[in-house]
Design a protein around this motif. Structure first.
Motif, mmCIF file in Angstrom:
data_model
loop_
_atom_site.group_PDB
_atom_site.id
_atom_site.type_symbol
_atom_site.label_atom_id
_atom_site.label_comp_id
_atom_site.label_asym_id
_atom_site.label_seq_id
_atom_site.Cartn_x
_atom_site.Cartn_y
_atom_site.Cartn_z
ATOM 1 N N ALA A 240 0.762 -1.356 0.037
ATOM 2 C CA ALA A 240 0.134 0.077 0.118
ATOM 3 C C ALA A 240 1.140 1.239 0.040
ATOM 4 N N VAL A 241 2.121 1.304 -0.142
ATOM 5 C CA VAL A 241 3.051 2.432 -0.058
ATOM 6 C C VAL A 241 2.893 2.940 -1.517
ATOM 7 N N LYS A 242 2.720 4.270 -1.776
ATOM 8 C CA LYS A 242 2.577 4.815 -2.902
ATOM 9 C C LYS A 242 3.494 6.022 -2.988
ATOM 10 N N GLY A 243 4.271 6.270 -2.058
ATOM 11 C CA GLY A 243 5.049 7.469 -1.908
ATOM 12 C C GLY A 243 6.099 7.322 -1.093
ATOM 13 N N VAL A 244 7.527 8.037 -1.398
ATOM 14 C CA VAL A 244 8.585 7.942 -0.618
ATOM 15 C C VAL A 244 9.441 9.088 -0.749
ATOM 16 N N GLU A 245 9.656 9.656 0.586
ATOM 17 C CA GLU A 245 10.390 10.815 0.669
ATOM 18 C C GLU A 245 11.590 10.754 1.429
ATOM 19 N N ILE A 246 12.844 11.148 0.943
ATOM 20 C CA ILE A 246 14.092 11.240 1.918
ATOM 21 C C ILE A 246 14.323 12.531 2.258
ATOM 22 N N GLY A 247 14.576 12.796 3.430
ATOM 23 C CA GLY A 247 14.730 14.089 3.814
ATOM 24 C C GLY A 247 13.539 14.980 3.722
ATOM 25 N N ASP A 248 13.872 16.118 3.119
ATOM 26 C CA ASP A 248 12.810 17.165 2.625
ATOM 27 C C ASP A 248 11.892 16.670 1.555
ATOM 28 N N GLY A 249 12.299 15.526 0.789
ATOM 29 C CA GLY A 249 11.455 15.206 -0.291
ATOM 30 C C GLY A 249 10.977 16.231 -1.276
ATOM 31 N N PHE A 250 9.768 16.049 -1.607
ATOM 32 C CA PHE A 250 9.087 16.986 -2.429
ATOM 33 C C PHE A 250 9.206 18.521 -1.934
ATOM 34 N N ALA A 267 31.945 21.675 14.189
ATOM 35 C CA ALA A 267 31.250 20.997 15.083
ATOM 36 C C ALA A 267 30.182 19.836 14.491
ATOM 37 N N GLY A 268 29.773 19.840 13.009
ATOM 38 C CA GLY A 268 28.898 19.070 12.474
ATOM 39 C C GLY A 268 28.146 19.910 11.574
ATOM 40 N N PHE A 269 27.069 19.059 10.852
ATOM 41 C CA PHE A 269 26.186 19.809 10.083
ATOM 42 C C PHE A 269 25.329 20.789 10.595
ATOM 43 N N ALA A 270 24.999 21.868 9.894
ATOM 44 C CA ALA A 270 24.238 22.823 10.469
ATOM 45 C C ALA A 270 22.702 22.440 10.282
ATOM 46 N N SER A 271 22.478 21.402 9.241
ATOM 47 C CA SER A 271 20.830 21.026 9.227
ATOM 48 C C SER A 271 20.780 19.916 8.371
ATOM 49 N N ASN A 272 19.615 19.337 8.232
ATOM 50 C CA ASN A 272 19.662 17.872 7.648
ATOM 51 C C ASN A 272 18.490 17.932 6.388
ATOM 52 N N HIS A 273 18.445 18.936 5.551
ATOM 53 C CA HIS A 273 17.519 18.835 4.362
ATOM 54 C C HIS A 273 17.676 17.510 3.628
ATOM 55 N N ALA A 274 19.068 16.879 3.502
ATOM 56 C CA ALA A 274 19.178 15.965 2.541
ATOM 57 C C ALA A 274 18.813 14.473 3.172
ATOM 58 N N GLY A 275 18.310 14.640 4.520
ATOM 59 C CA GLY A 275 17.878 13.254 5.127
ATOM 60 C C GLY A 275 18.911 12.469 5.485
ATOM 61 N N GLY A 276 20.060 12.792 5.507
ATOM 62 C CA GLY A 276 21.094 11.943 5.881
ATOM 63 C C GLY A 276 22.084 11.021 4.727
ATOM 64 N N GLY A 284 26.018 10.167 8.356
ATOM 65 C CA GLY A 284 26.281 10.068 9.787
ATOM 66 C C GLY A 284 25.203 10.632 10.603
ATOM 67 N N GLN A 285 24.378 11.622 9.814
ATOM 68 C CA GLN A 285 23.331 12.335 10.338
ATOM 69 C C GLN A 285 21.965 11.042 10.508
ATOM 70 N N ASP A 286 20.999 11.563 10.971
ATOM 71 C CA ASP A 286 19.717 10.864 10.883
ATOM 72 C C ASP A 286 19.280 10.465 9.625
ATOM 73 N N LEU A 287 18.972 9.430 9.312
ATOM 74 C CA LEU A 287 18.326 8.869 8.163
ATOM 75 C C LEU A 287 16.974 9.202 8.256
ATOM 76 N N GLU A 288 16.208 10.159 7.421
ATOM 77 C CA GLU A 288 14.933 10.517 7.604
ATOM 78 C C GLU A 288 14.145 10.258 6.368
ATOM 79 N N VAL A 289 13.087 9.369 6.472
ATOM 80 C CA VAL A 289 12.346 8.741 5.743
ATOM 81 C C VAL A 289 10.792 9.180 5.842
ATOM 82 N N SER A 290 9.950 9.566 4.595
ATOM 83 C CA SER A 290 8.731 9.555 5.105
ATOM 84 C C SER A 290 8.013 8.891 3.882
ATOM 85 N N ILE A 291 6.813 8.029 4.222
ATOM 86 C CA ILE A 291 6.081 7.365 3.397
ATOM 87 C C ILE A 291 4.741 7.600 3.457
#
Length: 370
Positions: A240-250, A267-276, A284-291
């Protein structure tokens, strides 16, 4: 049937049907020496299993896992691990009326056209029940990754139908049936929404987010085996999954390059728009996924269809179904992300374990500097 094995070095072969005697999987490639018992796997299966609230299917399956091979004296041996989950509450008679017809939005028609026959009982091989073995395999991967790399996984619901769910409190996720990071007022709203939906005989979709934390840097492969490509492949393999986004996605469509590119500071990355993920490799940042999960196809409301002779008919689905399959999907998404990370950790270890650099990797997300 081809297409039942997932992964390259940590390979999971899924078997069974919704109303067969049992479902399960065989894990090949699990490193030896991992302490493993049914008690390590059962909690995630309990999070996914049916019948846990009035808002999901009332099929009452205990989903008790059995380890049949690959473990000796409480430790993995490095040989194939067979996990079995017996089906105990099938009601195949509920599907007698769809033997010669096809449910709109379901896989009935496509399975019949491909194979010339199909198992109509609960959808057979196309049933979301076949996600249970993947959750079991994911629990094995989660334990190894946590012990070896400190990697953890978490998921939650961000939207149910047209009701958005703000992130208020992570502690609320495991204590309500929606995996919602919200307080009592929002959960009460979701329950009222689902009660009305169930009475109407209709269904609705959902949006979930799943995050992996403590991910090693450099996981993934160039070009076609990129980490984010394999994540998308895994998530689209969930029913039933019809869409996947990594980081900021669309959301990247309206961003400027000056905003989207994650700045790097000592000291590290300032943001994580790329989703890791950058260039298909983990940062090395959080992997962020939306479905995005579609509305359940099996509903009580009659819908136009055809039978095997191509004649017009009307289909009304009986049986026990989730008004929103997304409600139980959080542990499934966590498991599939864990399987991807596990596979790529082993691939990294095989090729790049001897790579050494003079400086440590960047830390995870920090507050942007003024």
């Amino acid at each position: 049937m081809s297409g039942s094995t997932f992964g390259l070095l940590f390979r999971v072969t899924n078997f069974g049907e919704s109303h067969g005697p049992a479902i399960g999987c065989v894990i090949d490639g699990c490193p030896p020496g991992l302490e493993l018992s049914e008690a390590d796997i059962q909690p995630d299966l309990d999070r996914r299993r049916p019948g846990t609230s009035r808002h999901v299917t009332q099929r009452n399956e205990p989903d008790a896992v059995e380890i049949l091979s690959g473990v000796y004296e409480g430790r993995t041996t490095g040989t194939p691990i067979c996990l079995l989950i017996r089906n105990t509450d099938q009601r195949s008679k509920d599907y007698g009326n769809i033997l010669d017809t096809f449910r709109p939005g379901h896989a009935d028609y496509t399975y019949w056209r491909r194979y010339g026959l199909r198992d109509p009982r609960g959808g057979g091989r196309s049933s979301a029940r076949l996600t249970a073995p993947m959750v079991a395999a994911g629990a094995v991967a989660k334990k190894w990754l946590q012990q070896r790399h400190g990697t953890t996984f978490a998921g939650w619901m961000t939207q149910l139908g047209d009701v958005t769910i703000p992130f208020e409190d992570a502690a609320q996720i495991p204590v309500n049936p929606f995996f919602a990071p919200a307080g009592e007022a929002k959960v009460a709203e979701l329950e009222a929404y689902m009660d009305a939906l169930r009475k109407s005989g209709d269904s609705v979709g959902a949006r979930l987010k799943v995050v992996a934390r403590g991910v090693p840097v450099g996981l993934g492969e160039p070009l076609f085996d990129k980490l984010d490509a394999d994540i998308a492949h895994a998530m689209m393999g969930i029913n039933a999954v019809k869409g996947v986004e990594i980081g900021d996605g669309f959301g990247v469509v309206t961003q400027r390059g000056s905003e989207h590119g994650d700045e790097m500071l000592p000291a590290g990355f300032a943001s994580n728009h790329a989703g890791g993920v950058l260039g298909g490799l983990s940062t090395g940042q959080d992997l962020e996924v939306s479905i995005a999960i579609k509305p359940t196809s099996s509903i009580r409301l009659p819908k136009a269809s055809v039978n095997r002779a191509g004649e017009p008919t009307s289909v009304e689905t009986f049986g026990r179904h989730d008004p929103c399959v997304g409600i139980r999907a959080t542990p499934i998404a966590e498991a599939m992300l864990a399987l991807v990370v596990m596979d790529h950790v082993l691939r990294w270890r095989a090729q790049c374990a001897d790579v050494a650099l003079p400086v440590p990797p960047l830390a995870g997300r920090i507050a942007p500097q003024a």
